[in-house]
Design a protein around this motif. Structure first.
Motif, PDB file in Angstrom:
ATOM      1  N   PHE A 247       0.838  -1.188   0.000  1.00 47.76           N
ATOM      2  CA  PHE A 247       0.000   0.000   0.000  1.00 47.76           C
ATOM      3  C   PHE A 247       0.883   1.253   0.000  1.00 47.76           C
ATOM      4  O   PHE A 247       1.959   1.275   0.600  1.00 47.76           O
ATOM      5  N   THR A 248       0.400   2.293  -0.633  1.00 45.33           N
ATOM      6  CA  THR A 248       1.143   3.544  -0.679  1.00 45.33           C
ATOM      7  C   THR A 248       0.956   4.315   0.630  1.00 45.33           C
ATOM      8  O   THR A 248       0.055   4.023   1.430  1.00 45.33           O
ATOM      9  N   ALA A 249       1.791   5.331   0.828  1.00 44.86           N
ATOM     10  CA  ALA A 249       1.685   6.162   2.024  1.00 44.86           C
ATOM     11  C   ALA A 249       0.326   6.865   2.060  1.00 44.86           C
ATOM     12  O   ALA A 249      -0.286   7.008   3.135  1.00 44.86           O
ATOM     13  N   ARG A 250      -0.169   7.300   0.909  1.00 42.69           N
ATOM     14  CA  ARG A 250      -1.489   7.949   0.866  1.00 42.69           C
ATOM     15  C   ARG A 250      -2.570   6.973   1.283  1.00 42.69           C
ATOM     16  O   ARG A 250      -3.491   7.335   2.033  1.00 42.69           O
ATOM     17  N   GLU A 251      -2.494   5.746   0.799  1.00 43.68           N
ATOM     18  CA  GLU A 251      -3.507   4.748   1.145  1.00 43.68           C
ATOM     19  C   GLU A 251      -3.496   4.444   2.640  1.00 43.68           C
ATOM     20  O   GLU A 251      -4.554   4.332   3.271  1.00 43.68           O
ATOM     21  N   ILE A 252      -2.318   4.307   3.212  1.00 49.02           N
ATOM     22  CA  ILE A 252      -2.225   4.015   4.649  1.00 49.02           C
ATOM     23  C   ILE A 252      -2.754   5.186   5.466  1.00 49.02           C
ATOM     24  O   ILE A 252      -3.457   4.998   6.473  1.00 49.02           O
ATOM     25  N   ALA A 253      -2.467   6.418   5.049  1.00 47.69           N
ATOM     26  CA  ALA A 253      -2.979   7.590   5.762  1.00 47.69           C
ATOM     27  C   ALA A 253      -4.501   7.616   5.721  1.00 47.69           C
ATOM     28  O   ALA A 253      -5.164   7.941   6.721  1.00 47.69           O
ATOM     29  N   LEU A 254      -5.071   7.262   4.585  1.00 42.44           N
ATOM     30  CA  LEU A 254      -6.529   7.207   4.449  1.00 42.44           C
ATOM     31  C   LEU A 254      -7.111   6.146   5.376  1.00 42.44           C
ATOM     32  O   LEU A 254      -8.111   6.377   6.057  1.00 42.44           O
ATOM     33  N   ALA A 255      -6.464   4.969   5.428  1.00 39.29           N
ATOM     34  CA  ALA A 255      -6.937   3.887   6.292  1.00 39.29           C
ATOM     35  C   ALA A 255      -6.861   4.292   7.759  1.00 39.29           C
ATOM     36  O   ALA A 255      -7.768   3.982   8.553  1.00 39.29           O
ATOM     37  N   GLU A 256      -5.810   4.982   8.133  1.00 36.19           N
ATOM     38  CA  GLU A 256      -5.671   5.421   9.532  1.00 36.19           C
ATOM     39  C   GLU A 256      -6.739   6.440   9.900  1.00 36.19           C
ATOM     40  O   GLU A 256      -7.238   6.450  11.035  1.00 36.19           O
ATOM     41  N   GLU A 257      -7.108   7.287   8.949  1.00 39.02           N
ATOM     42  CA  GLU A 257      -8.195   8.239   9.199  1.00 39.02           C
ATOM     43  C   GLU A 257      -9.503   7.496   9.454  1.00 39.02           C
ATOM     44  O   GLU A 257     -10.271   7.841  10.358  1.00 39.02           O
ATOM     45  N   LEU A 258      -9.765   6.464   8.665  1.00 39.73           N
ATOM     46  CA  LEU A 258     -10.958   5.642   8.866  1.00 39.73           C
ATOM     47  C   LEU A 258     -10.914   4.944  10.222  1.00 39.73           C
ATOM     48  O   LEU A 258     -11.924   4.870  10.932  1.00 39.73           O
ATOM     49  N   GLU A 259      -9.753   4.435  10.606  1.00 38.10           N
ATOM     50  CA  GLU A 259      -9.624   3.721  11.879  1.00 38.10           C
ATOM     51  C   GLU A 259      -9.888   4.640  13.066  1.00 38.10           C
ATOM     52  O   GLU A 259     -10.520   4.244  14.052  1.00 38.10           O
ATOM     53  N   ARG A 260      -9.453   5.882  12.973  1.00 41.94           N
ATOM     54  CA  ARG A 260      -9.715   6.833  14.065  1.00 41.94           C
ATOM     55  C   ARG A 260     -11.214   7.126  14.156  1.00 41.94           C
ATOM     56  O   ARG A 260     -11.785   7.181  15.255  1.00 41.94           O
TER      57      ARG A 260
END
Length: 321
Positions: A247-260
């Protein structure tokens, strides 16, 4: 389980479908019967297969039989649904290579008719509910493909046909050509769509609204990206399932936003992502390739979740195109 109408067909399909691309690998064949049975108990009535799923080398994983020793996903599903086929909306696809011959692929009349007959034998049924053109085939006029599907519908071997991974302009072309030929039009579209991939909202969604089509969506959790940190850290998620990159850094940042957001509202990330997707009016069903019973049950619960306007608004900001 909630049910939605499949385009203009009048057929009601479960808001979550069972995907089968890795059947025989994850889950292993011995577990597929129980997984399908549990899916039906949960109210899932749509199973998504393809003539190229299961026994191809691209699906190989450590700990599973090699592709030469596996049955196709169509055969595995056919054995599992024996005696209960009529309760299901059974879908398959044609276009991808299924052999080494020059004609063992594509959307010619020859290949479509030949492969549908083989799919029916593997499933042990006399008809498919939906057959998708798996991908566009630039070597074949769309008229030939439409007429082949229309003839199979008239013969009773197929109830509907549909398009998968077609860009917007080719969807409109297919609709116009079907109308000109006075042939059956595509019943629905299958695309990749999720909180991590929102671009279909720019072109495909307006087509659905204008022409009364609906979507069946693959990778609704973006290959595991939106299923929580433990899932996205596994060896076979995302593009890594097919030998691709992480996964790209952008994708991981998006996933972390969802997790929060999920943590604040007491839900799992996957439940929120699926509930948001199923709430989209142009989405008929989200195709989830569950590899275990617990995963299937957890994801199916999203069908009955009514998200508040505030949560939907917050989710809408994630990955907005």
């Amino acid at each position: 389980m909630r049910y939605k109408q499949l385009g203009r067909t009048g057929v009601k399909v479960s808001a979550m479908s069972l995907g089968t691309a890795t059947f025989g690998v994850a889950p292993l064949e011995a577990a597929c019967d129980r997984l399908i049975g549990r899916a039906m108990e949960l109210g899932i009535n749509m199973i998504d297969v393809a003539n190229s799923y299961g026994n191809q080398a691209r699906f190989d994983r450590p700990g599973a039989p090699a592709w030469t020793q596996r049955r196709s996903a169509e055969e595995i599903v056919g054995r599992a649904i024996k005696g209960r086929r009529n309760a299901l909306v059974l879908c398959s696809k044609v276009m991808e290579p299924v052999g080494e011959g020059v004609n063992d692929r594509g959307l010619s009349r020859r290949h479509i008719v030949e492969q549908l007959e083989q799919s029916l034998r593997r499933f042990g049924t006399d008809h498919l509910d939906v057959c998708y053109a798996h991908h566009p085939d630039p070597s074949v006029p769309i008229e030939e493909t439409i007429r082949a599907f229309d003839d199979l519908i008239r013969q009773g071997k197929l109830r509907y046909y549909a398009l998968s991974t077609y860009p917007a302009w080719q969807v409109v072309e297919a609709l116009w050509k079907a109308d000109r030929l006075r042939a059956s039009a595509p019943a629905c579209l299958q695309i990749q769509y999720s909180l991590a991939r929102r671009d279909p909202e720019l072109d495909i969604a307006p087509i659905c609204r204008a022409y009364g089509l609906s979507l069946t969506v693959f990778s609704p959790l973006a290959g595991g990206l939106l299923a929580g940190v433990s899932k996205r850290s596994e060896s076979f998620v995302g593009r890594r399932r097919w030998g691709g990159t992480d996964f790209t850094a952008r994708e991981i940042a998006l996933a972390e936003e969802l997790e929060r957001l999920a943590a604040r509202h007491g839900h799992s990330p996957s439940t929120l992502a699926l509930a948001w997707l199923m709430a989209q009016p142009f989405v008929a069903s989200a195709i989830v390739g569950a590899e275990a019973l617990a995963e299937l049950e957890a994801n199916a619960s999203a069908s009955n979740l009514d998200l508040s306007a505030d949560v939907m608004a917050a989710l809408d900001e994630i990955g907005r195109p």
